[in-house]
Design a protein around this motif. Structure first.
Motif, PDB file in Angstrom:
ATOM      1  N   ASN A 119       0.992  -1.205   0.024  1.00 21.65           N
ATOM      2  CA  ASN A 119      -0.068   0.108  -0.050  1.00 21.65           C
ATOM      3  C   ASN A 119       0.792   1.134  -0.116  1.00 21.65           C
ATOM      4  OD1 ASN A 119      -2.757   1.428   0.117  1.00 21.65           O
ATOM      5  ND2 ASN A 119      -1.821   1.834   2.314  1.00 21.65           N
ATOM      6  N   LEU A 120       1.926   1.220   0.803  1.00 23.97           N
ATOM      7  CA  LEU A 120       3.049   2.382   0.787  1.00 23.97           C
ATOM      8  C   LEU A 120       3.600   2.604  -0.615  1.00 23.97           C
ATOM      9  CD1 LEU A 120       5.077   2.232   3.916  1.00 23.97           C
ATOM     10  CD2 LEU A 120       3.192   3.941   3.486  1.00 23.97           C
ATOM     11  N   ILE A 121       4.040   1.580  -0.978  1.00 23.26           N
ATOM     12  CA  ILE A 121       4.652   1.490  -2.446  1.00 23.26           C
ATOM     13  C   ILE A 121       3.296   2.340  -3.475  1.00 23.26           C
ATOM     14  CG2 ILE A 121       5.519   0.281  -4.450  1.00 23.26           C
ATOM     15  CD1 ILE A 121       6.485  -1.605  -2.039  1.00 23.26           C
ATOM     16  N   CYS A 122       2.044   1.942  -3.564  1.00 20.84           N
ATOM     17  CA  CYS A 122       1.430   2.467  -4.565  1.00 20.84           C
ATOM     18  C   CYS A 122       1.200   3.897  -4.227  1.00 20.84           C
ATOM     19  CB  CYS A 122       0.008   1.607  -4.501  1.00 20.84           C
ATOM     20  SG  CYS A 122       0.327  -0.065  -4.922  1.00 20.84           S
ATOM     21  N   GLU A 123       0.991   4.318  -2.911  1.00 19.17           N
ATOM     22  CA  GLU A 123       0.632   5.543  -2.446  1.00 19.17           C
ATOM     23  C   GLU A 123       1.827   6.537  -2.855  1.00 19.17           C
ATOM     24  OE1 GLU A 123      -1.663   6.777   0.931  1.00 19.17           O
ATOM     25  OE2 GLU A 123      -3.071   5.409   0.459  1.00 19.17           O
ATOM     26  N   GLY A 146      -0.521   8.275  -4.625  1.00 22.19           N
ATOM     27  CA  GLY A 146      -1.357   8.895  -4.023  1.00 22.19           C
ATOM     28  C   GLY A 146      -2.656   8.066  -3.556  1.00 22.19           C
ATOM     29  N   PRO A 147      -3.466   8.251  -2.901  1.00 21.02           N
ATOM     30  CA  PRO A 147      -4.755   7.667  -2.527  1.00 21.02           C
ATOM     31  C   PRO A 147      -5.463   7.282  -3.620  1.00 21.02           C
ATOM     32  CG  PRO A 147      -5.075   9.866  -1.888  1.00 21.02           C
ATOM     33  CD  PRO A 147      -3.771   9.638  -2.268  1.00 21.02           C
ATOM     34  N   ALA A 148      -6.529   6.256  -3.390  1.00 17.44           N
ATOM     35  CA  ALA A 148      -7.779   5.894  -4.552  1.00 17.44           C
ATOM     36  C   ALA A 148      -7.071   5.555  -5.658  1.00 17.44           C
ATOM     37  CB  ALA A 148      -8.553   7.297  -4.823  1.00 17.44           C
ATOM     38  N   TYR A 149      -5.934   4.949  -5.585  1.00 19.88           N
ATOM     39  CA  TYR A 149      -5.380   4.000  -6.842  1.00 19.88           C
ATOM     40  C   TYR A 149      -6.127   2.891  -7.145  1.00 19.88           C
ATOM     41  CZ  TYR A 149      -3.192   1.252  -3.091  1.00 19.88           C
ATOM     42  OH  TYR A 149      -3.153   0.469  -1.939  1.00 19.88           O
ATOM     43  N   SER A 190      -3.599   5.616 -11.255  1.00 20.23           N
ATOM     44  CA  SER A 190      -3.847   6.602 -10.562  1.00 20.23           C
ATOM     45  C   SER A 190      -5.478   6.740 -10.433  1.00 20.23           C
ATOM     46  CB  SER A 190      -3.330   8.102 -11.137  1.00 20.23           C
ATOM     47  OG  SER A 190      -4.114   9.284 -10.810  1.00 20.23           O
ATOM     48  N   ALA A 191      -5.911   7.411  -9.523  1.00 25.02           N
ATOM     49  CA  ALA A 191      -7.418   7.702  -9.526  1.00 25.02           C
ATOM     50  C   ALA A 191      -7.587   8.498 -10.754  1.00 25.02           C
ATOM     51  CB  ALA A 191      -7.597   8.487  -8.240  1.00 25.02           C
ATOM     52  N   PHE A 192      -6.759   9.271 -11.331  1.00 23.07           N
ATOM     53  CA  PHE A 192      -6.989  10.326 -12.257  1.00 23.07           C
ATOM     54  C   PHE A 192      -6.736   9.753 -13.599  1.00 23.07           C
ATOM     55  CE2 PHE A 192      -4.944  13.129  -9.078  1.00 23.07           C
ATOM     56  CZ  PHE A 192      -6.433  13.174  -8.254  1.00 23.07           C
ATOM     57  N   TYR A 236     -12.153   6.138  -5.874  1.00 22.77           N
ATOM     58  CA  TYR A 236     -12.541   7.561  -6.319  1.00 22.77           C
ATOM     59  C   TYR A 236     -13.717   7.483  -6.774  1.00 22.77           C
ATOM     60  CZ  TYR A 236     -11.550  11.759  -8.930  1.00 22.77           C
ATOM     61  OH  TYR A 236     -11.597  13.143  -9.311  1.00 22.77           O
ATOM     62  N   SER A 237     -14.672   8.491  -6.149  1.00 21.36           N
ATOM     63  CA  SER A 237     -16.373   8.361  -6.554  1.00 21.36           C
ATOM     64  C   SER A 237     -16.526   8.803  -7.782  1.00 21.36           C
ATOM     65  CB  SER A 237     -16.887   9.314  -5.486  1.00 21.36           C
ATOM     66  OG  SER A 237     -16.277  10.534  -5.455  1.00 21.36           O
TER      67      SER A 237
END
Length: 382
Positions: free
Chosen positions: A141-145, A149-152, A285-287, A331-332
Motif C-alpha cells: 500500500n505504501l509503495i502504491c501511494e 497517492g490515494p484512491a489508486y 492513478s485515480a486520475f 475514487y467516487s
C-alpha cells in the motif's frame, strides 16, 4: 517561449547522454540496504510504517528523478501465501487452456507463455481468503501511494515464462507504450510525459528467478528521456538498451517496481526446467484509466468474510486498510450526478471504499453488503 507542442525529430544520442551521465549512490537512498547495478535494494523487514512519509518520499524520488526502479526483497514474505496464490493461478491456467486455445499475449505468440488476464479478480474468486492474505500488505500500500497517492486502482496479470521462452523487445508500458509510434506522435509532448505519472508497474516473484531464467532487463534512468514513448522502437535505442540493460535475480516473494516510462524487457528463459512465474501488477492513478476492467463489487463480495474477520480482529489496522484500498474503488467519479449528487457536507459522493468501511463499522453481513454495494453501482450508471 521554449515550450514545443511536439517532440523534435529523433536524436540518437539523447538516451545515452541521460543514462551515461546519471548515477545513484547509497547515500542518496539511505533506507535501502544497497545499490546494485544502479538499482536500490530494500528489504521489507527494514521498512517501518512509522517512517511512512520518509520512505514514500525516497521511493518517489527514485521513480521520478532517480534510476526509475527499485526492489523490495521479501515483500510477500509468507511463502505459503505466495504458493497458494500460484496454486490458484495454476488452476485458472488449466481451466482456461480448455476454454481458450492458443490465446495471444502482448509480446509472445499464443501458447508460448502462460498468462492469466485479470488475475486480480480471478484470484479473488478462486481463493478469497488466500487473496486477502496476499493483498493485506501495508508495505505494498505504501509503495502504491508513494507514486500515485490515494484512491489508486490495482490490476494484475499472472505470467509464466516457460523454459526456452524468448526475450521481449525493449519497450515502455501503458498507456502510450501500447500505441504505435504513429499514434503516439499525435499526442503533445506534455501528454507523453504526463502518462508516466499515471501508472506504476510492479511484479511479485512467484518462483525463484535465477539470471538464466530471464528476469526483467532494465535500463536505469531511461524514464528521464522525455521522448522515449515515441522513439523507443528506433534501432539505435534498441541496440543501446541491449548493450547496457541490467537484470537482477529474484527470489520467490521479492518484488520490483518501476516507472512505466523505464525502458525494460523480459529476458530469455534459457533454462531447461525453470518456469519463471510472476504476478505483474499495474497500479493506476485515480486520475487515469487501468488497462483491464475489474468488477470490484464482485471482488469485494468474494472477500467480504475476510474483511469482516480482519475488522473484528483489529478494527481498521494497517493490514485491513491495505486490503480495502486494493479491492475497493477509491475514487467516487465518474458517476451519475442526478442520482448520486455530492452530499451537503462534501464535494464528492461516497466512494466504494467509503461504503465498505461503513459496512464493516455497522457489522453488515454478506447479503446487506451485496445490497448496498449494488445500490452504489446502480446510482453511478448513466
Amino acid at each position: 517561449m521554449s515550450y514545443k507542442r511536439l517532440f523534435p525529430k529523433f536524436n540518437a544520442s539523447a538516451l545515452s547522454e541521460i543514462c551515461g551521465s546519471s548515477s545513484i549512490s547509497k547515500a542518496d537512498v539511505p533506507r535501502a540496504r544497497e545499490v546494485v547495478q544502479q538499482i536500490p535494494i530494500y528489504h521489507k523487514e527494514d521498512i517501518s510504517l512509522n517512517d511512512a512519509e520518509g520512505v514514500m518520499e525516497e521511493w518517489h524520488g527514485v521513480l521520478k528523478d532517480g534510476p526509475g526502479v527499485f526492489v523490495v526483497k521479501g515483500l510477500a514474505d509468507n511463502l505459503d501465501v505466495v504458493d497458494r496464490a500460484q496454486d490458484a493461478a495454476n488452476s485458472i491456467i488449466h481451466s482456461e487452456k480448455l476454454k481458450y486455445a492458443n490465446r495471444g499475449d502482448h509480446f509472445a505468440a499464443g501458447g508460448k507463455n502462460e498468462r492469466v488476464w485479470n488475475y486480480f479478480q480471478k484470484h479473488a474468486h478462486e481463493d478469497p481468503s488466500g487473496f486477502s492474505e496476499y493483498y493485506a500488505n501495508p508495505i505494498l500500500n505504501l509503495i502504491c501511494e508513494a507514486w500515485l497517492g490515494p484512491a489508486y486502482a490495482l490490476t494484475s496479470q499472472l505470467n509464466v515464462v516457460l523454459p526456452s521462452g524468448a526475450a521481449q523487445e525493449p519497450h515502455r508500458d501503458f498507456h502510450l507504450g501500447f500505441q504505435s509510434s504513429e499514434q503516439t506522435a499525435r499526442f503533445p509532448a506534455s501528454m507523453q510525459m504526463a502518462t508516466q505519472l499515471l501508472t506504476l508497474q510492479g511484479a511479485i516473484a512467484h518462483s525463484d528467478m535465477p539470471a538464466e531464467s530471464g528476469p526483467t532487463l532494465l535500463l536505469p534512468f531511461s524514464q528521464k528521456y522525455d521522448a522515449g514513448y515515441i522513439h523507443y522502437r528506433n534501432k539505435e535505442l534498441v541496440d543501446y538498451f541491449k548493450a547496457h540493460a541490467v537484470a537482477l535475480p529474484m527470489q520467490k516473494g521479492d518484488s520490483l517496481f518501476f516507472n512505466p516510462g523505464l525502458h525494460h524487457a523480459a529476458g530469455a528463459n534459457v533454462t531447461k526446467d525453470v518456469k519463471r512465474a510472476a504476478n505483474l501488477l499495474q497500479i493506476s492513478s485515480a486520475f487515469g484509466k487501468p488497462m483491464e476492467t475489474v468488477d470490484r463489487t464482485a471482488v469485494t463480495l468474494s472477500v467480504w468474510a475476510d474483511l469482516r474477520a480482519k475488522y473484528i480482529q483489529g478494527d481498521f489496522n494497517s493490514s485491513l486498510d491495505a486490503l480495502i484500498n486494493i479491492v475497493g474503488e477509491g475514487y467516487s467519479l465518474p458517476t451519475n450526478l442526478d442520482l448520486d449528487p455530492p452530499p451537503p457536507t462534501g464535494y464528492c459522493p461516497p466512494s466504494q471504499q467509503d461504503v465498505i468501511r461503513k459496512g464493516l463499522e455497522e457489522g453488515w453481513g454478506y447479503r446487506r453488503a451485496k445490497e448496498e454495494l449494488l445500490k452504489r453501482d446502480s446510482v453511478r450508471r448513466a
